[in-house]
Design a protein around this motif. Structure first.
Motif, PDB file in Angstrom:
ATOM      1  N   ASN A  11       0.836  -1.195   0.000  1.00  0.00           N
ATOM      2  CA  ASN A  11       0.000   0.000   0.000  1.00  0.00           C
ATOM      3  C   ASN A  11       0.876   1.252   0.000  1.00  0.00           C
ATOM      4  O   ASN A  11       0.646   2.174  -0.780  1.00  0.00           O
ATOM      5  N   LYS A  12       1.893   1.259   0.831  1.00  0.00           N
ATOM      6  CA  LYS A  12       2.789   2.412   0.921  1.00  0.00           C
ATOM      7  C   LYS A  12       3.553   2.620  -0.381  1.00  0.00           C
ATOM      8  O   LYS A  12       3.676   3.753  -0.860  1.00  0.00           O
ATOM      9  N   ASN A  15       1.231   4.004  -3.018  1.00  0.00           N
ATOM     10  CA  ASN A  15       0.948   5.406  -2.733  1.00  0.00           C
ATOM     11  C   ASN A  15       2.080   6.301  -3.214  1.00  0.00           C
ATOM     12  O   ASN A  15       1.847   7.341  -3.835  1.00  0.00           O
ATOM     13  N   ALA A  63      -3.748   3.767  -8.499  1.00  0.00           N
ATOM     14  CA  ALA A  63      -4.530   4.268  -7.370  1.00  0.00           C
ATOM     15  C   ALA A  63      -5.786   3.431  -7.154  1.00  0.00           C
ATOM     16  O   ALA A  63      -6.152   3.116  -6.017  1.00  0.00           O
ATOM     17  N   ASN A  66      -4.718   0.091  -5.735  1.00  0.00           N
ATOM     18  CA  ASN A  66      -4.366   0.250  -4.327  1.00  0.00           C
ATOM     19  C   ASN A  66      -5.613   0.426  -3.473  1.00  0.00           C
ATOM     20  O   ASN A  66      -5.716  -0.130  -2.381  1.00  0.00           O
ATOM     21  N   GLY A  72      -6.425   1.242   0.120  1.00  0.00           N
ATOM     22  CA  GLY A  72      -5.785   2.550   0.097  1.00  0.00           C
ATOM     23  C   GLY A  72      -6.782   3.665   0.365  1.00  0.00           C
ATOM     24  O   GLY A  72      -7.990   3.444   0.479  1.00  0.00           O
ATOM     25  N   TYR A  76      -6.171   9.484  -3.089  1.00  0.00           N
ATOM     26  CA  TYR A  76      -5.209   9.239  -4.158  1.00  0.00           C
ATOM     27  C   TYR A  76      -5.935   9.003  -5.485  1.00  0.00           C
ATOM     28  O   TYR A  76      -5.439   9.409  -6.536  1.00  0.00           O
TER      29      TYR A  76
END
Length: 106
Positions: A11-12, A15, A63, A66, A72, A76
């Motif tokens: 996820n990070k 992002n 995005a 995610n 997420g 985003y």
């Protein structure tokens, strides 16, 4: 690493990837818009602007991936949609203005 930690790490990374792509596309579109407003149409290339639109679509895909798969944040996705819309509108503006200039014979 546990499964939750792996998901959080992916996820990070997604992002960060979305932020980098969106930032590059945004800065390049603003730079190209400044060129057009100053009358430097000869420095633009439609293929480079098409690459910007394609990059914005890739960022939107990442995005959405995610947001769907790794839970997420929806902001985003919104940022990617806005950058894609801005790049697409600028691309249409360049195409219409370039065709108008060629039509008028200037």
């Amino acid at each position: 690493m546990t499964k939750a930690q792996k998901l959080k790490e992916r996820n990070k990374l997604l992002n960060i990837l979305v932020i980098v792509i969106d930032t590059v596309v945004f800065v390049r579109v603003i730079f190209n818009l400044a060129l057009t407003l100053n009358g430097n149409w000869d420095d633009l290339s439609t293929s480079s602007i098409m690459v910007l639109v394609s990059s914005a679509m890739v960022a939107l895909f990442f995005a959405l991936l995610n947001n769907y798969k790794y839970k997420g944040h929806p902001s985003y996705v919104l940022a990617s949609v806005l950058v894609l819309g801005m790049a697409a509108l600028f691309f249409m503006y360049v195409l219409i203005a370039a065709s108008y200039v060629k039509l008028m014979g200037a």
